[in-house]
Design an enzyme around this catalytic site. Structure first.
Site, mmCIF file in Angstrom:
data_model
loop_
_atom_site.group_PDB
_atom_site.id
_atom_site.type_symbol
_atom_site.label_atom_id
_atom_site.label_comp_id
_atom_site.label_asym_id
_atom_site.label_seq_id
_atom_site.Cartn_x
_atom_site.Cartn_y
_atom_site.Cartn_z
ATOM 1 N N CYS A 11 -6.597 0.716 -3.342
ATOM 2 C CA CYS A 11 -6.392 -0.344 -2.348
ATOM 3 C C CYS A 11 -7.053 -0.043 -1.008
ATOM 4 O O CYS A 11 -7.321 -0.951 -0.231
ATOM 5 C CB CYS A 11 -4.900 -0.583 -2.130
ATOM 6 S SG CYS A 11 -4.007 -1.055 -3.625
ATOM 7 N N HIS A 16 -4.074 -10.019 -1.969
ATOM 8 C CA HIS A 16 -4.477 -8.615 -1.912
ATOM 9 C C HIS A 16 -5.516 -8.335 -2.997
ATOM 10 O O HIS A 16 -5.192 -7.798 -4.059
ATOM 11 C CB HIS A 16 -3.230 -7.737 -2.100
ATOM 12 C CG HIS A 16 -3.484 -6.275 -2.166
ATOM 13 N ND1 HIS A 16 -4.589 -5.655 -1.633
ATOM 14 C CD2 HIS A 16 -2.738 -5.276 -2.737
ATOM 15 C CE1 HIS A 16 -4.513 -4.362 -1.850
ATOM 16 N NE2 HIS A 16 -3.409 -4.094 -2.525
#
Length: 392
Positions: free
Chosen positions: A86, A339
Site C-alpha cells: 500500500c 484505495h
C-alpha cells in the site's frame, strides 16, 4: 545537496474494481496521467530523467516501464517499479525526490497504479503433479511459519489491542464520506483529475462516495472478517482501480519552468511494526520522520493525509501520535474515495498538493502517512513555497 520540488500532481478518478475500468489496464491508466503531466507542465518529455511507479496487485514485471512506453515519453528514459504494497506510490515519490537531491536527476515522474480488475490470477506451484493447483490472492507478508494475517484480521487485532469500538469506527467512516461528498460538490477534485476514456464513455469523477450513507446503515452491517468483531464493509475501504503521478524537479529546472507554486520535499522515513497489527506501522514511520527532521513534522496549519484502509487503523495511529482525528483528510479519505493499493500514496500526495496550492501559504507543512501490508509504514513531509519567477 539539491532541493526537490513537486510542481504538479494528477490522478485518475478512483472507481470500484470490476466496474468502469474493468477493461483498462494498469499501463493505460498510468500512461494517461503521465501524458497529462507533460501536457500541463509543458516540460519537454526528453527532459524527464526517470520514472518511478508503485504497484502491488500486478500485473507484475516493470509496470513503470510499460506505462512510460505507453505515454509520450521517449523510450530512452529509464523506469523503475516499486512494490511496498500500500505504501508503493509514496515510496516511489520519496525515491524520486532523493534522486533529485543527490544530483542524479533534474526531472522525475513518480506515482503509482493499481488495476485489480485486470491483475492476473496467482497460482501455487505444486511439488506433486497429482495435486490440483490452488489459486491464491496475495503473496505472504511474513516468512513462514510466522503469523500472516489478512488485512481485515489485522484490523480486528488493532481494534482489540487498542480498544477502539464499532461506534467510533463507523462515525469516522461516515465523516469521510460526508467530507468527500462535500468536496465533490464544490469541485475540489476537478483540477487534479485526468479523465479516462472507456468503452462506456469518459469517466471524470470518483464513484465510491455514498450519498445515502447513514450511521444507521453503517451500524446494520455485519462484521466482515471476524465473527463478533467490529470491522465491517462500511468502516473498511473498498477495492479499487486508479492511478496517480507527480512531477518533481530540481531548483534549477523550477526557475526555468517559471512555476508559481510548488511543494518542496523536506524529508521521508519508513518504519515497521508487528505484522499482526500491521496497520499501526504509520506510527514508527512518523516517529522516524520527526527524528530525521529534528522536530515534529506538524505545524498548527499542516495538511495531513492518512490512508484510511480501515477506520480502526487510522484512529489507532492518530491516537498514538496525538493527532486529532478531525485534522486529517479534510476532503475525505480512502474509506470514501477508495484505495487503489499501489496508487494510494501518490493519491495522498496529489490531495496534499492541491489543498496546499489553494491555501498558498509559504512554509506551510504537508504530511502524507501510510501503513502497509507486512507491517511497514511510510511518511513524507513537504513545505509550500512560492517558486521564483524569471522576468525575461
Amino acid at each position: 545537496m539539491n532541493d526537490a520540488y513537486l510542481v504538479l500532481a494528477l490522478r485518475t478518478p478512483v472507481v470500484r474494481a470490476g466496474k468502469e475500468f474493468s477493461r483498462v489496464g494498469a499501463e493505460k491508466l498510468l500512461g494517461l496521467v503521465i501524458d497529462e503531466l507533460l501536457e500541463r507542465s509543458q516540460i519537454d518529455p526528453a527532459r524527464i530523467d526517470h520514472v518511478f511507479a508503485g504497484n502491488a496487485a500486478g500485473p507484475g514485471g516493470n509496470i513503470a516501464r510499460v506505462a512510460a512506453l505507453s505515454s509520450r515519453l521517449p523510450n530512452s528514459i529509464g523506469a523503475t517499479s516499486i512494490d511496498a504494497q500500500c505504501a508503493s506510490g509514496l515510496e516511489a515519490i520519496a525515491s524520486a525526490a532523493r534522486m533529485i537531491r543527490s544530483g542524479e536527476a533534474h526531472a522525475v515522474i513518480a506515482g503509482g497504479v493499481e488495476s485489480v480488475s485486470t491483475a492476473p490470477w496467482r497460482m501455487e506451484k505444486q511439488t506433486d503433479p497429482m495435486i490440483q493447483p490452488r489459486l491464491y490472492s496475495r503473496a505472504r507478508f511474513t516468512p513462514a511459519p510466522d503469523p500472516d494475517p489478512d488485512m481485515g484480521v489485522a484490523a480486528e487485532n488493532i481494534a482489540q489491542r487498542c480498544g477502539i469500538d464499532r461506534a467510533r469506527q463507523d462515525a469516522f467512516a461516515l465523516r469521510s464520506h460526508q467530507r468527500a461528498l462535500q468536496a465533490l460538490a464544490q469541485g475540489a477534485f476537478d483540477a487534479e483529475i485526468v479523465a479516462v476514456p472507456t468503452s462506456a464513455g469518459l469517466v471524470v469523477n470518483d464513484t465510491c462516495p455514498r450519498s445515502n450513507l447513514t450511521m444507521k446503515k453503517l451500524q446494520a452491517l455485519k462484521p466482515a472478517f471476524v465473527e463478533g468483531g467490529s470491522v465491517s464493509a462500511g468502516n473498511s475501504c473498498p477495492i479499487n482501480d486508479g492511478a496517480s503521478a507527480v512531477l518533481l524537479v530540481s531548483g534549477q529546472l523550477l526557475e526555468e519552468l517559471e512555476i508559481g507554486f510548488a511543494l518542496k520535499y523536506v524529508a521521508s522515513a519508513s518504519g515497521g511494526c508487528d505484522p499482526e497489527v500491521l496497520g499501526l506501522a504509520a506510527v514508527p514511520a512518523f516517529e522516524r520522520l520527526a527524528r530525521t527532521m529534528g522536530a515534529s513534522p506538524l505545524q498548527e496549519d499542516s495538511f495531513i493525509e492518512f490512508n484510511e484502509a480501515f477506520a480502526v487503523q487510522a484512529l489507532a495511529c492518530l491516537d498514538q501520535l496525538g493527532i486529532d482525528e478531525r485534522r486529517v483528510n479534510q476532503q475525505g479519505g480512502a474509506l470514501a474515495l477508495g484505495h487503489p493499493y499501489g496508487a494510494s500514496g501518490a493519491i495522498l500526495t496529489t490531495r496534499l498538493f492541491w489543498q496546499a496550492r489553494a491555501a498558498s501559504r509559504t512554509g506551510q507543512r504537508s504530511i502524507a502517512l501510510m501503513a502497509a501490508a507486512g507491517g511497514t509504514g511510510s511518511a513524507v513531509a513537504f513545505e509550500s513555497v512560492v517558486a521564483p519567477r524569471t522576468t525575461g
